[in-house]
Design a protein around this motif. Sequence first.
Motif, PDB file in Angstrom:
ATOM      1  N   TYR A  75       0.813  -1.212   0.000  1.00  0.00           N
ATOM      2  CA  TYR A  75       0.000   0.000   0.000  1.00  0.00           C
ATOM      3  C   TYR A  75       0.853   1.272   0.000  1.00  0.00           C
ATOM      4  CZ  TYR A  75      -4.011  -2.966   1.046  1.00  0.00           C
ATOM      5  OH  TYR A  75      -4.986  -3.924   0.980  1.00  0.00           O
ATOM      6  N   PHE A  76       2.165   1.121   0.046  1.00  0.00           N
ATOM      7  CA  PHE A  76       3.057   2.277   0.071  1.00  0.00           C
ATOM      8  C   PHE A  76       3.175   2.863  -1.335  1.00  0.00           C
ATOM      9  CE2 PHE A  76       7.493   4.041   0.125  1.00  0.00           C
ATOM     10  CZ  PHE A  76       7.220   5.108   0.963  1.00  0.00           C
ATOM     11  N   GLU A  77       2.822   4.137  -1.462  1.00  0.00           N
ATOM     12  CA  GLU A  77       2.788   4.785  -2.779  1.00  0.00           C
ATOM     13  C   GLU A  77       4.196   5.244  -3.158  1.00  0.00           C
ATOM     14  OE1 GLU A  77      -0.212   7.609  -1.685  1.00  0.00           O
ATOM     15  OE2 GLU A  77      -1.825   6.373  -2.517  1.00  0.00           O
ATOM     16  N   LEU A  78       4.951   4.316  -3.662  1.00  0.00           N
ATOM     17  CA  LEU A  78       6.376   4.527  -3.918  1.00  0.00           C
ATOM     18  C   LEU A  78       6.634   5.473  -5.085  1.00  0.00           C
ATOM     19  CD1 LEU A  78       9.354   3.702  -3.391  1.00  0.00           C
ATOM     20  CD2 LEU A  78       8.993   1.776  -4.943  1.00  0.00           C
ATOM     21  N   ILE A  79       5.781   5.429  -6.095  1.00  0.00           N
ATOM     22  CA  ILE A  79       6.023   6.205  -7.308  1.00  0.00           C
ATOM     23  C   ILE A  79       5.156   7.463  -7.310  1.00  0.00           C
ATOM     24  CG2 ILE A  79       6.097   6.176  -9.834  1.00  0.00           C
ATOM     25  CD1 ILE A  79       7.990   4.153  -8.552  1.00  0.00           C
TER      26      ILE A  79
END
Length: 201
Positions: A75-79
């Motif tokens: 769920y980590f919005e890396l981009i």
Amino acid sequence: MEKAIKEKLKDIEKYICENFDGLDMDDPVEEGYFDEYEKIRGANEDEFHNFEKEFNIKLPGDFKELYSYKNGSGYFELIQSDVDGRDMSFTLMSLEEMKRIKGFFQNVDDLLSNYFDVKELESKKDSRIKPYIFNKLWFPFASYCECCYLMLDFNPDKDGKSGQVICYIHDPDEVVYATESVKKLIDDELNLLKDMFDKQD
């Protein structure tokens, strides 16, 4: 000497965790997204080989470098990306998620002309991207709200190049150019975050 993609991603992670308010995000540490993300391992050569064999493609080296570090981001919005003037936060799919999505999305060849009239087609023309809305050689790898997808393009038009990154945007449906490569995607993101949050002397 230029940093490896892995090291750039570590810088990106820090920017996001320290500046989530400015990115209009929940606190990834407090919400537990980042803890889960940190547990995600990278893909190995066997996983890359099996993916390439299943779809009869050759994954770009920079894509494999990214996925060797993290095989998805949960769920980590890396981009964090500016796509065609739109600010979007993408989560990275795992290779297994990519296979699953490919089973029902971008699994047929379907021309833009089947959906839009001549005037609309002219406004959507881009000499880097074939005039499709769906294409078997487009591979979604990052998702925004499960309706917009960054995709690897293995079937570019005359002014594009294989492995470029394009974006499917839903409602109204369109496909737009994002950047020339995964490496450039990461470089652009890091520069975007620096411009937004680095304090000027």
